[in-house]
Every structure is written in C-alpha cells, then in structure tokens.
Design a protein around this motif. Sequence first.
Motif, short mmCIF file in Angstrom:
data_model
loop_
_atom_site.label_atom_id
_atom_site.label_comp_id
_atom_site.label_asym_id
_atom_site.label_seq_id
_atom_site.Cartn_x
_atom_site.Cartn_y
_atom_site.Cartn_z
N LEU A 98 0.83 -1.20 0.00
CA LEU A 98 0.00 0.00 0.00
C LEU A 98 0.87 1.25 0.00
N LEU A 99 1.95 1.23 0.78
CA LEU A 99 2.84 2.38 0.83
C LEU A 99 3.56 2.58 -0.49
N TYR A 100 4.01 1.48 -1.11
CA TYR A 100 4.62 1.57 -2.44
C TYR A 100 3.65 2.22 -3.42
N ARG A 101 2.41 1.79 -3.36
CA ARG A 101 1.41 2.29 -4.31
C ARG A 101 1.13 3.78 -4.08
N LYS A 102 1.03 4.18 -2.81
CA LYS A 102 0.78 5.59 -2.51
C LYS A 102 1.93 6.46 -2.99
N LEU A 103 3.15 5.99 -2.79
CA LEU A 103 4.31 6.75 -3.24
C LEU A 103 4.37 6.84 -4.77
N ALA A 104 4.03 5.74 -5.42
CA ALA A 104 4.04 5.73 -6.89
C ALA A 104 3.03 6.69 -7.47
N CYS A 105 1.94 6.93 -6.75
CA CYS A 105 0.87 7.80 -7.24
C CYS A 105 0.98 9.24 -6.72
N ALA A 106 1.94 9.50 -5.84
CA ALA A 106 2.08 10.84 -5.26
C ALA A 106 2.54 11.81 -6.34
#
Length: 234
Positions: A98-106
């Motif tokens: 989830l954290l990887y995904r949030k960072l990728a979409c930031a």
Amino acid sequence: LDAINEHRDLGSGMRVAMRDLEIRGAGSLLGAEQSGNMSGVGFDLFAQMLSQAVANAREGASGEDAVLPPALSDITVNFPEHTYIPEEYVSDADERVLLYRKLACADTPSVVEELREQTSERYGAMPQACTNMFAKSLVRAWANEHGVKLVGVSAGKLTVEPVDVPKDALASLRRASGRYVAQSGKLVLPLKYFGLKEDESLIAAVYEFLVNLSEGTVAPSKDVSRPSSARRGR
C-alpha cells in the motif's frame, strides 16, 4: 521440453513459466541482490498480485486504483542508491504494498511529505533505504509538476530532460562542466558539482538542486555541498 509438451493449450504460457521456475529455480529473483518491490512484498504476494491483475484485465476492470496516473507512469527516475521499504521497518506485506502504491501515485512533493510524516509517526525513524525511497518520490513528484520525463544518474553524470534552465544559472553549471541543449531541454551535469561527502544522499542533493533550478536560485558548485532539510521539505 516435457513441460512445453504438457501445456499446449492456448493461454498456457503462465503454467509453462511456472514449471520453468520449478525446474531451474528462481535464481537471484529472491536473492540478496534483489532490492525492489519483489524483495519488499515476497514472491507469494507478488504472484497473487499478478493473478489479480490478469483477472482484472480479463474482466475489463478499470478505475483510479487500477493503474498509476498517466502523468507519473512515463517518468523515469534512476539513482544508484538503494530505494526500498525494508521488511524490518514495515513488517506487514500488505502495508508495504500500500505504501509503495501511494508513493508511486504521489503527484506533488507535498503529498510525498505528508506520506513521510505519516509513515514516521507510525513506524518510527526510517532506515536509509526507506529515506532514499521517499527522496526518489520527491524527485518524481517534482518532475511531474514541471513536465520532466527523465531524471537519472549514469557514468558519474546527472541527466535531466526536458528542463528549462534559467540563463542566470548557465554560467555556474558550465563552470562545473555541465552541458545544456536548449532545443531539447537536455541538461547533463557531472556529479562533482554537488561536492557530496560519503555519508550524504545523492538523491536528496539532486532534489535540492532541482527545486533551486525551478526557482532560479542555483548556487555555484562550491556552495552545493549539503542540501538543507528545510529545502528538502518543500
């Protein structure tokens, strides 16, 4: 050959690939050299994610959480430093994904900084690899805001393209043997410009430089030795 002969139906490629994995082993896929998302989430979860993605594609699933925003998916950011979320820091695999995904979409630095604060509050002080991960996300978010498609380090040089370089900054960059092609917006700058010490982060220094560049406040190379924490927080 037996595996290929056994799986001859249309769409059996995945089963052949998995059989090949069983026969020859995973190599370094799960080894110490692997430091990306595979290492972060583990093979079992990765296989589940892949299966879900294939199922979504077959069902025509779509939505904001199905793919990364187009503005970020075509931005390349490459640095030689380790950038991942260690299992020892975030032990739950789903939380890491989830954290990887949030960072990728930031898509803005402020979003990345907000995620950094939330993560630090929840998990404590970050290990260096995780700090680098957030710094890299800051660079990507900055690139997204300024229409830059490439920020990369190779052969001792930083390449940024396409980017607008203020005329006032060209003299300083050229004194450091930097090259700028106005027609294509390509900037190539030797890493000696940053004057970093061994324990200083190249990614953070590059982000500091990019922010200064966009603000028209690029300093001479002798002054760019250590990016300020205040600037990195923008």
